[in-house]
Design an enzyme around this catalytic site. Structure first.
Site, short mmCIF file in Angstrom:
data_model
loop_
_atom_site.label_atom_id
_atom_site.label_comp_id
_atom_site.label_asym_id
_atom_site.label_seq_id
_atom_site.Cartn_x
_atom_site.Cartn_y
_atom_site.Cartn_z
N ARG A 292 -18.46 19.95 -39.20
CA ARG A 292 -19.75 20.44 -39.71
C ARG A 292 -19.55 21.09 -41.08
O ARG A 292 -18.43 21.31 -41.52
CB ARG A 292 -20.29 21.51 -38.76
CG ARG A 292 -19.32 22.71 -38.66
CD ARG A 292 -19.92 23.94 -37.98
NE ARG A 292 -19.04 25.09 -38.11
CZ ARG A 292 -17.99 25.34 -37.34
NH1 ARG A 292 -17.66 24.50 -36.36
NH2 ARG A 292 -17.25 26.42 -37.54
N VAL A 295 -20.07 28.07 -42.65
CA VAL A 295 -20.70 29.24 -43.28
C VAL A 295 -20.09 29.49 -44.65
O VAL A 295 -20.80 29.75 -45.63
CB VAL A 295 -20.53 30.49 -42.38
CG1 VAL A 295 -21.04 31.74 -43.08
CG2 VAL A 295 -21.23 30.32 -41.04
#
Ligand code: MV4
Length: 447
Positions: A292, A295
């Protein structure tokens, strides 16, 4: 290229994705829960669809509701951000079945990397260094003890479905094996519904260094160097920086090539992160692969001048990668600003932000969805802003971060700003010579 992207997320990452979509001329659809009606992602997107009640399972985690929202708005792709459904194999599969491009990993890739023992043996086969230990799963205490004796104590029992340190136990000696085994398996079963375990030699006081990679659908991958995320508390990252103070150009090259080798061996498509432990000798070992956007991706963007969300969208649309690697041209640090009380065990502090001033100026970037008058809902994670600074040296970046945090005002809720300000003055932090054990001894008194 896509015509319209639905963002299956909220908060700062939803805004981050919308911003790049706008720059690329792609229309956006926000989805939101009833707790997020006043959120900026709803206002910044071209269209917005309410998908349900505040609880994650009724909204941001609901596959049928998100797919319905994509269908009624005619979105041709979905960006999941991080968390929620970003690494959900079922969601990736359902998107494919509905002919909606999932801007993330395939079902198969998520399954293969999500099972840690499988990921490890896959990387081992590809020639990526791994921590010595069991070859795959261990079936019994007897077998485990045999492997532990060969590897040498202390060892670490890890749940193959694990993550975030859950289902993990250090075993100091053979006497402690049975209890650690029972505890780790019970915790893993309760957390993941899966108590299958593997075992590794315990690497004492390592650094957490991760390599950003991007792969395309032609089988090529490149790396964008490392991020050092060693300063964590209960497996939550607090601050990240790049370049890592312990990574030399020679080590960067070795870790980058190992990450590329791993990614190309599995035909990895999209943005991903290969996590390594680096020990005191500068040896590195594969830990996990995240399929993914993370952050902390902005620090890489700042030092390489590369828009990672744009690249995710481009490779998802079938574009090839540039074919070169990217190296830090600057020093960047990110502080995660959470609505938490650092003096009270980082207890979450949701509520209304009554006054707000965000920092700015040269070399300062703030990724945030909050505004004065915004109420932080209690249902989701407590990160409300990321302050990212970049400068010519690590010392200048630290000075700039102090300056930026010093002009930041958030009233109405407690935040982790005081913690970060104290960290910027800490001699061990400033030296760059710390490990994942750093927070065990950091003084939080009076924050
Ligand atoms: C380890 C380790 C030491 N030796 N594996 C923590 C969660 C998961 N991502 C892997 N973790 C670790 N695996 C071996 N063989 C130490 C940790 C670890 C850790 C790793 C990165 C950042 C912070 C950490 C905090 C505690 C333990």
């Amino acid at each position: 290229m896509f015509n319209k992207i639905l963002i299956a997320n909220r908060g700062e990452i939803a805004l981050r994705i919308i911003r790049t979509c706008k720059e690329m001329g792609i229309k956006t659809v926000a989805v939101y829960s009833t707790a997020d009606e006043e959120s900026l992602h709803v206002r910044f997107a071209d269209e917005a669809v309410c998908i349900g009640a505040p609880s994650g399972k009724d909204s941001y985690l609901s596959i049928p509701r998100i797919i319905s929202a994509a269908e009624i708005t005619n979105a041709d792709a979905i960006h999941p951000g991080y968390g929620f459904l970003a690494e959900n194999a079922e969601f990736s599969k359902v998107c494919e079945e509905y002919n909606i491009k999932f801007i993330g990993a395939s079902e198969d890739m998520i399954n293969r990397m999500g099972d840690k023992a499988t990921a490890k043996s896959t990387m081992k086969k590809a020639g990526v260094p791994i921590v010595p230990g069991s070859d795959g799963l261990i079936e019994s205490v007897k077998e485990g003890k045999k492997i532990a004796k060969k590897a040498g104590y202390p060892v670490l029992l890890k749940a193959t479905s694990g993550g975030g340190g859950k289902g993990m136990r250090i075993v100091k000696d053979e006497e402690g094996f049975q209890k650690a085994w029972d505890d780790a398996r019970t915790e893993a079963m309760n957390s993941f519904g899966d108590d299958r375990m593997y075992l590794e030699k315990y690497v004492e006081e390592p650094r957490h260094v991760e390599i950003q990679i991007v792969g395309d659908n032609k089988g090529h991958a490149c790396h964008l160097s490392e991020r050092d995320c060693s300063i964590q508390r209960r497996h939550q990252k607090l601050i990240e920086e790049t370049p890592s103070p312990v990574v030399t150009q020679e080590l960067r090259e070795k870790m980058g090539q190992a990450a590329i080798k791993g990614a190309e061996a599995i035909g990895y498509e999209g943005a991903g992160t290969v996590e390594f432990l680096v020990d005191k000798n500068g040896d590195f070992y594969f830990m996990e692969m995240n399929t993914r956007i993370q952050v902390e991706h902005p620090i890489t963007e700042e030092v390489t001048d590369y828009d990672l969300i744009k690249e995710q969208i481009k490779v998802a649309a079938g574009d090839p990668i540039s074919g070169r690697n990217y190296y830090p041209q600057k020093f960047a640090i990110e502080c995660r600003i959470n609505a938490e009380d650092p003096g009270k065990d980082f207890r979450p502090c949701p509520g209304k932000i009554t006054q707000l001033h965000l920092p700015g100026g040269h070399g300062v970037r703030v990724d945030s969805h909050v505004y004065a008058g915004y109420t932080i809902p209690p249902y989701y994670d407590s990160m409300i802003a990321k302050v990212i600074v970049s400068a010519q040296t690590r010392e200048e970046a630290i000075i700039k971060m102090k300056r930026a945090l010093g002009e930041m005002v958030i009233e109405g809720v407690r935040t982790t700003i005081p913690f970060h300000l104290r960290l910027m003055d800490n001699e061990v932090f400033k030296s760059g010579n710390f490990t994942t054990a750093f927070m065990d001894t950091f003084d939080l008194e009076g924050l």
